[in-house]
Write a protein that holds these residues in place. Structure first.
Motif, PDB file in Angstrom:
ATOM      1  N   ALA A   1       0.827  -1.212   0.000  1.00  0.00           N
ATOM      2  CA  ALA A   1       0.000   0.000   0.000  1.00  0.00           C
ATOM      3  C   ALA A   1       0.859   1.259   0.000  1.00  0.00           C
ATOM      4  O   ALA A   1       0.602   2.206  -0.765  1.00  0.00           O
ATOM      5  CB  ALA A   1      -0.930  -0.008   1.210  1.00  0.00           C
ATOM      6  N   LEU A   2       1.881   1.289   0.851  1.00  0.00           N
ATOM      7  CA  LEU A   2       2.726   2.488   0.944  1.00  0.00           C
ATOM      8  C   LEU A   2       3.549   2.688  -0.322  1.00  0.00           C
ATOM      9  O   LEU A   2       3.737   3.822  -0.776  1.00  0.00           O
ATOM     10  CB  LEU A   2       3.648   2.396   2.162  1.00  0.00           C
ATOM     11  N   SER A   3       4.043   1.604  -0.910  1.00  0.00           N
ATOM     12  CA  SER A   3       4.836   1.739  -2.146  1.00  0.00           C
ATOM     13  C   SER A   3       3.978   2.298  -3.279  1.00  0.00           C
ATOM     14  O   SER A   3       4.458   3.117  -4.082  1.00  0.00           O
ATOM     15  CB  SER A   3       5.441   0.397  -2.531  1.00  0.00           C
ATOM     16  N   ILE A   4       2.714   1.885  -3.347  1.00  0.00           N
ATOM     17  CA  ILE A   4       1.810   2.434  -4.369  1.00  0.00           C
ATOM     18  C   ILE A   4       1.557   3.917  -4.108  1.00  0.00           C
ATOM     19  O   ILE A   4       1.547   4.733  -5.046  1.00  0.00           O
ATOM     20  CB  ILE A   4       0.485   1.647  -4.402  1.00  0.00           C
ATOM     21  N   ALA A   5       1.350   4.275  -2.831  1.00  0.00           N
ATOM     22  CA  ALA A   5       1.141   5.690  -2.484  1.00  0.00           C
ATOM     23  C   ALA A   5       2.353   6.533  -2.881  1.00  0.00           C
ATOM     24  O   ALA A   5       2.212   7.633  -3.441  1.00  0.00           O
ATOM     25  CB  ALA A   5       0.866   5.822  -0.988  1.00  0.00           C
TER      26      ALA A   5
END
Length: 288
Positions: A220-224
């Motif tokens: 999730a954080l890498s996509i953000a």
């Protein structure tokens, strides 16, 4: 913002957002299975597909997708058969793709290696409506695979033998990862460029891993991070007239450095907590 009044910027921002989602999404699995440079190999072989598009007067996005998928499938087939190492398979993709692209582009009507520049390094002004349509379709496939099959793909990337014992179709899932990586390369090439797409698969994931521990939170954080740097880089490119690929990747590296600084005290805190817990356990053992 005045930039939204221009159709080419609307197309570029949409494509950038999709790149920011898809590249880190598949990159999380590639990093997990220690194939971080796979995007580079596929990106180079996709050059042959772009050149074929010029030669055949067809859409370079679709011809690059076809060639990239075939290259990824071939590499995965060689790797699974164990006939040669993964490094050699990647080298074949690197050099064969580069050489093939350069040779074929010179055969195209009016062909010149300069025609490849926007595909190699990205260019927001050259994203056409047809490109956006292709990117949306391909990105939908990548998102469906990486999010919808995240449990199965994670299991295969974590431990192939265990995944096989549990009944998962390991060979098919490995092939799906390779194909999805190839599709992602063609999704990203109009904004980031073929030579830099691998960076967007790896750097946001590496940055996220500095402050996260679980797979889902890392994804999730890498996509953000990917979406943030892609959109910011595209807007920055508009104002400073710089190559979009280089701008986006440099922003991603900056985020990685910031995450590294933030993670240092967190790592120390976790280490102290673990040491404290170990000390408590030791004392309890002594008392017993």
């Amino acid at each position: 913002m005045d930039l939204l009044n221009y159709a080419f910027m609307q197309r570029a921002l949409l494509a950038a957002a999709l790149v920011g989602i898809t590249a880190p999404a598949i990159g999380t699995y590639l990093v997990q299975r220690r194939q971080a440079v796979m995007g580079d190999g596929i990106g180079h072989v996709a050059m042959t597909g772009v050149a074929l598009g010029f030669l055949l007067n067809a859409s370079p996005v679709w011809t690059a997708t076809l060639v990239a998928v075939l290259g990824a499938v071939g590499m995965e087939w060689i790797r699974s058969r164990g006939r040669t190492s993964g490094d050699i398979a990647l080298a074949l993709l690197f050099y064969g793709g580069l050489a093939g692209g350069v040779m074929i582009i010179n055969l195209a009507p009016g062909g010149s290696t300069s025609n490849l520049t926007s595909y190699l390094f990205g260019s927001i002004t050259t994203v056409s409506t047809a490109d956006v349509t292709a990117v949306v379709v391909l990105a939908a496939f990548v998102i469906a695979v990486t999010i919808g099959l995240r449990r199965q793909l994670f299991a295969v990337c974590q431990d192939e033998e265990f995944a096989r014992v549990t009944g998962l179709p390991v060979r098919a899932l490995n092939l799906l990862i390779a194909v999805t990586a190839a599709v992602t390369v063609t999704v990203a090439m109009r904004i980031v460029g073929l030579l830099l797409v691998s960076a967007m698969m790896v750097i946001p994931v590496a940055a996220a891993q500095r402050v996260t521990r679980g797979f889902t939170t890392t994804l999730a954080l890498s996509i953000a991070i990917g979406v943030s740097v892609s959109l910011t880089g595209t807007v920055t490119t508009y104002y400073i007239d710089a190559p979009s690929g280089g701008t986006i990747v440099l922003l991603a590296i900056a985020v990685f450095l910031v995450m590294s600084l933030v993670s240092a005290p967190l790592a120390g805190k976790r280490a102290r907590a673990a040491q404290s817990a170990e000390t408590v356990c030791t004392r309890d053992d002594v008392k017993v």
